[in-house]
Design a protein around this motif. Structure first.
Motif, PDB file in Angstrom:
ATOM      1  N   UNK A  57      45.503  17.315  28.056  1.00  0.00           N
ATOM      2  CA  UNK A  57      44.803  16.304  28.835  1.00  0.00           C
ATOM      3  C   UNK A  57      44.570  16.819  30.242  1.00  0.00           C
ATOM      4  N   UNK A  58      43.660  16.156  30.942  1.00  0.00           N
ATOM      5  CA  UNK A  58      43.484  16.423  32.362  1.00  0.00           C
ATOM      6  C   UNK A  58      43.232  15.110  33.080  1.00  0.00           C
ATOM      7  N   UNK A  59      43.746  15.039  34.301  1.00  0.00           N
ATOM      8  CA  UNK A  59      43.478  13.911  35.187  1.00  0.00           C
ATOM      9  C   UNK A  59      42.519  14.424  36.245  1.00  0.00           C
ATOM     10  N   UNK A  60      41.471  13.660  36.505  1.00  0.00           N
ATOM     11  CA  UNK A  60      40.501  14.105  37.497  1.00  0.00           C
ATOM     12  C   UNK A  60      39.981  12.932  38.312  1.00  0.00           C
ATOM     13  N   UNK A  61      39.542  13.282  39.518  1.00  0.00           N
ATOM     14  CA  UNK A  61      38.935  12.333  40.432  1.00  0.00           C
ATOM     15  C   UNK A  61      37.441  12.610  40.442  1.00  0.00           C
ATOM     16  N   UNK A  62      36.630  11.541  40.404  1.00  0.00           N
ATOM     17  CA  UNK A  62      35.175  11.701  40.468  1.00  0.00           C
ATOM     18  C   UNK A  62      34.693  11.115  41.793  1.00  0.00           C
ATOM     19  N   UNK A  63      34.064  11.953  42.610  1.00  0.00           N
ATOM     20  CA  UNK A  63      33.565  11.496  43.912  1.00  0.00           C
ATOM     21  C   UNK A  63      32.355  10.586  43.722  1.00  0.00           C
ATOM     22  N   UNK A  64      31.940   9.944  44.818  1.00  0.00           N
ATOM     23  CA  UNK A  64      30.761   9.072  44.778  1.00  0.00           C
ATOM     24  C   UNK A  64      29.519   9.852  44.366  1.00  0.00           C
ATOM     25  N   UNK A  65      29.525  11.157  44.650  1.00  0.00           N
ATOM     26  CA  UNK A  65      28.383  12.015  44.277  1.00  0.00           C
ATOM     27  C   UNK A  65      28.477  12.500  42.832  1.00  0.00           C
ATOM     28  N   UNK A  66      29.582  12.176  42.157  1.00  0.00           N
ATOM     29  CA  UNK A  66      29.749  12.571  40.759  1.00  0.00           C
ATOM     30  C   UNK A  66      30.486  13.883  40.555  1.00  0.00           C
ATOM     31  N   UNK A  67      30.960  14.510  41.635  1.00  0.00           N
ATOM     32  CA  UNK A  67      31.693  15.768  41.505  1.00  0.00           C
ATOM     33  C   UNK A  67      33.106  15.480  41.005  1.00  0.00           C
ATOM     34  N   UNK A  68      33.519  16.219  39.978  1.00  0.00           N
ATOM     35  CA  UNK A  68      34.852  16.054  39.418  1.00  0.00           C
ATOM     36  C   UNK A  68      35.811  17.075  40.013  1.00  0.00           C
ATOM     37  N   UNK A  69      36.982  16.589  40.421  1.00  0.00           N
ATOM     38  CA  UNK A  69      38.052  17.453  40.915  1.00  0.00           C
ATOM     39  C   UNK A  69      39.272  17.218  40.031  1.00  0.00           C
ATOM     40  N   UNK A  70      39.697  18.258  39.331  1.00  0.00           N
ATOM     41  CA  UNK A  70      40.853  18.143  38.456  1.00  0.00           C
ATOM     42  C   UNK A  70      42.114  18.088  39.308  1.00  0.00           C
ATOM     43  N   UNK A  71      42.920  17.066  39.075  1.00  0.00           N
ATOM     44  CA  UNK A  71      44.153  16.858  39.821  1.00  0.00           C
ATOM     45  C   UNK A  71      45.335  17.474  39.088  1.00  0.00           C
ATOM     46  N   UNK A  72      45.350  17.319  37.774  1.00  0.00           N
ATOM     47  CA  UNK A  72      46.458  17.887  36.998  1.00  0.00           C
ATOM     48  C   UNK A  72      46.046  18.029  35.537  1.00  0.00           C
ATOM     49  N   UNK A  73      46.770  18.894  34.856  1.00  0.00           N
ATOM     50  CA  UNK A  73      46.659  19.060  33.417  1.00  0.00           C
ATOM     51  C   UNK A  73      47.971  18.609  32.791  1.00  0.00           C
ATOM     52  N   UNK A  74      47.934  18.325  31.503  1.00  0.00           N
ATOM     53  CA  UNK A  74      49.163  18.016  30.768  1.00  0.00           C
ATOM     54  C   UNK A  74      49.011  18.546  29.345  1.00  0.00           C
ATOM     55  N   UNK A  75      50.003  19.316  28.925  1.00  0.00           N
ATOM     56  CA  UNK A  75      50.046  19.830  27.559  1.00  0.00           C
ATOM     57  C   UNK A  75      51.262  19.214  26.864  1.00  0.00           C
ATOM     58  N   UNK A  76      51.460  19.572  25.613  1.00  0.00           N
ATOM     59  CA  UNK A  76      52.581  19.026  24.847  1.00  0.00           C
ATOM     60  C   UNK A  76      53.885  19.168  25.622  1.00  0.00           C
ATOM     61  N   UNK A  77      54.663  18.098  25.626  1.00  0.00           N
ATOM     62  CA  UNK A  77      55.965  18.012  26.286  1.00  0.00           C
ATOM     63  C   UNK A  77      55.853  17.683  27.772  1.00  0.00           C
ATOM     64  N   UNK A  78      54.686  17.257  28.244  1.00  0.00           N
ATOM     65  CA  UNK A  78      54.490  16.870  29.635  1.00  0.00           C
ATOM     66  C   UNK A  78      54.154  15.387  29.710  1.00  0.00           C
ATOM     67  N   UNK A  79      54.426  14.791  30.872  1.00  0.00           N
ATOM     68  CA  UNK A  79      54.074  13.410  31.175  1.00  0.00           C
ATOM     69  C   UNK A  79      52.852  13.400  32.082  1.00  0.00           C
ATOM     70  N   UNK A  80      52.013  12.352  31.960  1.00  0.00           N
ATOM     71  CA  UNK A  80      50.829  12.240  32.819  1.00  0.00           C
ATOM     72  C   UNK A  80      50.478  10.764  33.021  1.00  0.00           C
ATOM     73  N   UNK A  81      50.057  10.452  34.240  1.00  0.00           N
ATOM     74  CA  UNK A  81      49.533   9.131  34.579  1.00  0.00           C
ATOM     75  C   UNK A  81      48.881   9.213  35.952  1.00  0.00           C
ATOM     76  N   UNK A  82      48.298   8.131  36.395  1.00  0.00           N
ATOM     77  CA  UNK A  82      47.851   7.982  37.775  1.00  0.00           C
ATOM     78  C   UNK A  82      49.010   7.273  38.460  1.00  0.00           C
TER      79      UNK A  82
END
Length: 191
Positions: A57-82
């Motif tokens: 998985x990946x968590x990303x932020x999308x700016x008002x202009x639509x540009x995506x910035x990846x904040x973090x990745x998560x693979x098996x055995x990892x936790x992820x949330x906002x």
């Protein structure tokens, strides 16, 4: 689906007896997602912390202009949330999507709060998880401020070799805060 991986993850920091294990497993919600599924969309209430049983998985932020910035990745055995939105039960500022088919265990906020009351040692577990995440993000900010993009890329490859194999170069560039073209130039130099 077996829940051994999440139990091994928990066992890294706390020990559970049979009743505690049973209760913990009973409050997890398992869901299988196809590739490119959005499991959290900005603006939605972030109601769960997620354990990756399989997939990426990946968590990303999308700016008002639509540009995506990846904040973090998560693979098996990892936790992820906002995390900020999860803790404060506010609308999400991040999007979380599956990069490949994934199986996720969701732990809802109200269930986590009950878990803390019923099995207080889970406060220790999640404190350690949050401390490690905070340390990782603080070091990332310092690296972004003090190191060249090339150096940050090599650190990423060294620290997260499994992630680098499972995500696209565009997503890595987004995580590093550079363009995919610049990352291609860095990779060409390395060869």
């Amino acid at each position: 689906m077996t829940k051994n991986l999440i139990l091994k993850n928990v066992a890294k920091h706390i020990s559970l007896d049979e009743n505690e294990t049973s209760y913990f497993l009973s409050i997890l919600k398992e869901k299988k997602y196809p590739k490119k599924s959005i499991i959290l969309k900005e603006g939605e209430t972030c109601s769960a912390i997620n354990f990756v049983q399989s997939g990426t998985l990946r968590a990303f932020y999308r700016s008002a202009e639509g540009k995506e910035s990846t904040i973090m990745f998560a693979i098996a055995d990892w936790w992820i949330t906002d995390i900020a939105c999860f803790i404060n039960q506010q609308p999400a500022i991040l999007n979380i999507e599956t990069i490949e088919e994934s199986v996720i265990f969701h732990l809802r906020k109200e269930d986590l709060d009950d878990l803390y009351l019923k099995i207080p040692k889970f406060e220790r577990f999640f404190r350690i998880i949050m401390q490690n995440a905070y340390i990782r993000e603080q070091l990332r900010v310092i690296q972004n401020l003090s190191l060249s993009a090339e150096h940050r890329y090599y650190i990423f490859l060294e620290k997260y070799p499994q992630v680098a194999k499972q995500v696209t170069q565009k997503q890595i560039a987004s995580y590093l805060g550079i363009t995919p073209e610049f990352l291609s130039m860095i990779r060409a130099i390395k060869k």
